[in-house]
Design a protein around this motif. Structure first.
Motif, mmCIF file in Angstrom:
data_model
loop_
_atom_site.group_PDB
_atom_site.id
_atom_site.type_symbol
_atom_site.label_atom_id
_atom_site.label_comp_id
_atom_site.label_asym_id
_atom_site.label_seq_id
_atom_site.Cartn_x
_atom_site.Cartn_y
_atom_site.Cartn_z
ATOM 1 N N ALA A 61 0.833 -1.208 0.000
ATOM 2 C CA ALA A 61 0.000 0.000 0.000
ATOM 3 C C ALA A 61 0.867 1.256 0.000
ATOM 4 C CB ALA A 61 -0.929 -0.008 1.212
ATOM 5 N N ALA A 62 1.962 1.213 0.752
ATOM 6 C CA ALA A 62 2.873 2.360 0.768
ATOM 7 C C ALA A 62 3.520 2.548 -0.600
ATOM 8 C CB ALA A 62 3.945 2.158 1.846
ATOM 9 N N GLY A 63 3.869 1.429 -1.256
ATOM 10 C CA GLY A 63 4.460 1.512 -2.595
ATOM 11 C C GLY A 63 3.490 2.109 -3.602
ATOM 12 N N MET A 64 2.218 1.754 -3.465
ATOM 13 C CA MET A 64 1.205 2.329 -4.344
ATOM 14 C C MET A 64 1.144 3.845 -4.168
ATOM 15 S SD MET A 64 -2.907 1.467 -4.526
ATOM 16 C CE MET A 64 -3.185 1.889 -2.803
ATOM 17 N N PHE A 65 1.150 4.288 -2.918
ATOM 18 C CA PHE A 65 1.080 5.722 -2.624
ATOM 19 C C PHE A 65 2.342 6.440 -3.103
ATOM 20 C CE2 PHE A 65 2.008 9.250 0.303
ATOM 21 C CZ PHE A 65 0.880 10.032 0.109
ATOM 22 N N VAL A 66 3.501 5.840 -2.853
ATOM 23 C CA VAL A 66 4.774 6.469 -3.224
ATOM 24 C C VAL A 66 4.869 6.666 -4.734
ATOM 25 C CG1 VAL A 66 7.270 6.088 -3.371
ATOM 26 C CG2 VAL A 66 6.080 5.730 -1.205
ATOM 27 N N LEU A 67 4.567 5.611 -5.504
ATOM 28 C CA LEU A 67 4.697 5.716 -6.953
ATOM 29 C C LEU A 67 3.636 6.651 -7.532
ATOM 30 C CD1 LEU A 67 6.648 4.565 -9.042
ATOM 31 C CD2 LEU A 67 4.918 2.874 -9.646
ATOM 32 N N LEU A 68 2.448 6.611 -6.957
ATOM 33 C CA LEU A 68 1.373 7.501 -7.415
ATOM 34 C C LEU A 68 1.771 8.967 -7.208
ATOM 35 C CD1 LEU A 68 -1.531 7.440 -8.563
ATOM 36 C CD2 LEU A 68 -2.358 7.448 -6.207
ATOM 37 N N VAL A 69 2.288 9.269 -6.049
ATOM 38 C CA VAL A 69 2.699 10.646 -5.763
ATOM 39 C C VAL A 69 3.887 11.041 -6.629
ATOM 40 C CG1 VAL A 69 3.685 12.158 -3.998
ATOM 41 C CG2 VAL A 69 1.787 10.643 -3.414
ATOM 42 N N ALA A 70 4.834 10.126 -6.796
ATOM 43 C CA ALA A 70 6.017 10.420 -7.613
ATOM 44 C C ALA A 70 5.625 10.748 -9.050
ATOM 45 C CB ALA A 70 6.976 9.234 -7.583
ATOM 46 N N TYR A 71 4.690 9.972 -9.606
ATOM 47 C CA TYR A 71 4.243 10.228 -10.977
ATOM 48 C C TYR A 71 3.433 11.522 -11.055
ATOM 49 C CZ TYR A 71 5.826 5.999 -13.319
ATOM 50 O OH TYR A 71 6.606 5.030 -13.901
ATOM 51 N N LEU A 72 2.640 11.795 -10.020
ATOM 52 C CA LEU A 72 1.852 13.022 -10.012
ATOM 53 C C LEU A 72 2.762 14.247 -9.982
ATOM 54 C CD1 LEU A 72 -0.847 14.515 -9.819
ATOM 55 C CD2 LEU A 72 -0.777 14.170 -7.337
ATOM 56 N N VAL A 73 3.783 14.210 -9.127
ATOM 57 C CA VAL A 73 4.724 15.324 -9.044
ATOM 58 C C VAL A 73 5.467 15.487 -10.366
ATOM 59 C CG1 VAL A 73 6.846 16.132 -7.931
ATOM 60 C CG2 VAL A 73 5.004 15.153 -6.546
ATOM 61 N N THR A 74 5.872 14.356 -10.960
ATOM 62 C CA THR A 74 6.563 14.407 -12.252
ATOM 63 C C THR A 74 5.669 15.005 -13.325
ATOM 64 O OG1 THR A 74 7.858 12.445 -11.666
ATOM 65 C CG2 THR A 74 7.768 13.054 -13.995
ATOM 66 N N ALA A 75 4.388 14.616 -13.325
ATOM 67 C CA ALA A 75 3.453 15.147 -14.322
ATOM 68 C C ALA A 75 3.283 16.653 -14.177
ATOM 69 C CB ALA A 75 2.100 14.443 -14.185
ATOM 70 N N GLY B 90 4.348 16.189 -19.417
ATOM 71 C CA GLY B 90 5.227 15.116 -19.877
ATOM 72 C C GLY B 90 4.662 13.740 -19.575
ATOM 73 N N LEU B 91 3.894 13.653 -18.502
ATOM 74 C CA LEU B 91 3.148 12.443 -18.164
ATOM 75 C C LEU B 91 1.662 12.794 -18.166
ATOM 76 C CD1 LEU B 91 5.111 10.778 -15.206
ATOM 77 C CD2 LEU B 91 4.930 9.956 -17.550
ATOM 78 N N GLY B 92 0.849 11.891 -18.693
ATOM 79 C CA GLY B 92 -0.584 12.128 -18.741
ATOM 80 C C GLY B 92 -1.284 11.658 -17.480
ATOM 81 N N ALA B 93 -2.567 12.020 -17.366
ATOM 82 C CA ALA B 93 -3.356 11.605 -16.201
ATOM 83 C C ALA B 93 -3.486 10.091 -16.139
ATOM 84 C CB ALA B 93 -4.740 12.254 -16.267
ATOM 85 N N GLY B 94 -3.566 9.441 -17.309
ATOM 86 C CA GLY B 94 -3.652 7.989 -17.332
ATOM 87 C C GLY B 94 -2.403 7.326 -16.781
ATOM 88 N N ASP B 95 -1.240 7.893 -17.090
ATOM 89 C CA ASP B 95 0.012 7.358 -16.554
ATOM 90 C C ASP B 95 0.025 7.464 -15.035
ATOM 91 O OD1 ASP B 95 1.008 6.911 -19.161
ATOM 92 O OD2 ASP B 95 1.682 8.984 -19.296
ATOM 93 N N VAL B 96 -0.439 8.594 -14.517
ATOM 94 C CA VAL B 96 -0.472 8.793 -13.067
ATOM 95 C C VAL B 96 -1.423 7.796 -12.417
ATOM 96 C CG1 VAL B 96 -1.031 10.416 -11.216
ATOM 97 C CG2 VAL B 96 0.121 11.227 -13.286
ATOM 98 N N ARG B 97 -2.600 7.624 -13.005
ATOM 99 C CA ARG B 97 -3.569 6.679 -12.432
ATOM 100 C C ARG B 97 -3.024 5.245 -12.451
ATOM 101 N NH1 ARG B 97 -7.652 10.216 -14.875
ATOM 102 N NH2 ARG B 97 -7.296 9.205 -16.883
ATOM 103 N N ALA B 98 -2.357 4.877 -13.533
ATOM 104 C CA ALA B 98 -1.834 3.516 -13.647
ATOM 105 C C ALA B 98 -0.676 3.256 -12.702
ATOM 106 C CB ALA B 98 -1.390 3.244 -15.085
ATOM 107 N N ALA B 99 -0.024 4.314 -12.216
ATOM 108 C CA ALA B 99 1.104 4.138 -11.300
ATOM 109 C C ALA B 99 0.676 3.490 -9.990
ATOM 110 C CB ALA B 99 1.765 5.491 -11.031
ATOM 111 N N GLY B 100 -0.579 3.692 -9.572
ATOM 112 C CA GLY B 100 -1.050 3.138 -8.309
ATOM 113 C C GLY B 100 -0.974 1.619 -8.252
ATOM 114 N N PRO B 101 -1.728 0.906 -9.112
ATOM 115 C CA PRO B 101 -1.679 -0.558 -9.068
ATOM 116 C C PRO B 101 -0.312 -1.121 -9.426
ATOM 117 C CG PRO B 101 -3.010 0.217 -10.925
ATOM 118 C CD PRO B 101 -2.748 1.405 -10.053
ATOM 119 N N ILE B 102 0.428 -0.435 -10.280
ATOM 120 C CA ILE B 102 1.776 -0.897 -10.598
ATOM 121 C C ILE B 102 2.669 -0.800 -9.362
ATOM 122 C CG2 ILE B 102 3.866 -0.316 -11.898
ATOM 123 C CD1 ILE B 102 2.099 0.363 -14.271
#
Length: 232
Positions: A141-155, A161-173
């Motif tokens: 669960a922490a990994g889901m949050f970390v990657l989601l936030v990391a992609y959101l900040v990057t976007a 440079g990153l789309g909303a779909g990429d950010v959403r997909a970062a969670g389950p990945i």
């Protein structure tokens, strides 16, 4: 490899192929939709943007089924008959068509990304309860949050440079990678960047390299994730 293991892998690979066949119409619907006509070209904007993308043919459907079957088989080889196999297989079942759609339309439709959350979280939560391994699920669960936030900040910092779909997909990945371990989460992220860089470099050497300005990140995201999951 034992006979039972071979049968398990073969059976699960067949399940993957069957799943891909049932997903074919969903993939086709998104490839035929209005978003499939979007274009990211620097010249010939009007003609290229208005030209409809071709729907998936038999070759694409066979390729999608083959990739899904291989992923299912390799996941069965990696994890065996365990509950978490369902979570990783669900990620593959939706990840493959999402990668195909993103490669064509430059978007990851939320209708396919959002279901990844419950169908990935549920098996891992059940596995944590049965195996009495709450810390592992908390790490996932922490990994889901970390990657989601990391992609959101990057976007936000990359200004698209990153789309909303990429950010959403970062969670389950991030969830599934962190279930395998923090090293898997890091490796999956790095693998995605390497795959994306290689794809962009090869594509720019193609005949239409002058036309394309942007490249989809979704295929690299899922490809890097599975490479890490299968090798960590």
């Amino acid at each position: 490899m034992s006979l039972n293991a071979t049968l398990t892998i073969s059976t699960w690979a067949a399940v993957g192929a069957t799943t891909a066949v049932t997903m074919r119409s969903i993939t086709a619907a998104h490839l035929r939709g209005p978003a499939a006509f979007r274009s990211h070209h620097s010249i010939e904007q009007v003609t290229v943007a208005q030209a409809p993308r071709p729907p998936p043919d038999d070759g694409l459907a066979i390729g999608q089924a083959a990739i899904t079957a291989v992923l299912f088989g390799m996941l069965a080889w990696r994890f065996g008959v365990r509950i978490e196999l369902l979570a990783f297989s669900c990620l593959a079942a939706l990840g493959v068509p999402l990668a195909v759609i993103d490669a064509v339309t430059m978007r990851l439709p939320r209708q396919l990304v959002h279901p990844l959350y419950p169908i990935c979280v549920s098996p891992l939560a059940l596995a944590a309860v049965i195996e009495d391994d709450g810390p592992r699920f908390a790490r996932a669960a922490a990994g889901m949050f970390v990657l989601l936030v990391a992609y959101l900040v990057t976007a936000v910092l990359s200004h698209g440079g990153l789309g909303a779909g990429d950010v959403r997909a970062a969670g389950p990945i991030g969830l599934t990678l962190a279930w395998a371990g923090w090293s898997a989460l890091l490796a999956g992220t790095l693998f995605s960047l390497v795959i994306f860089s290689a794809m962009a470099t090869l594509a720019k050497c193609g005949v239409n390299s002058r036309l394309r300005q942007e490249w989809p990140f979704g295929p690299a995201m899922f490809g890097g994730a599975f490479l890490a999951i299968l090798t960590r």
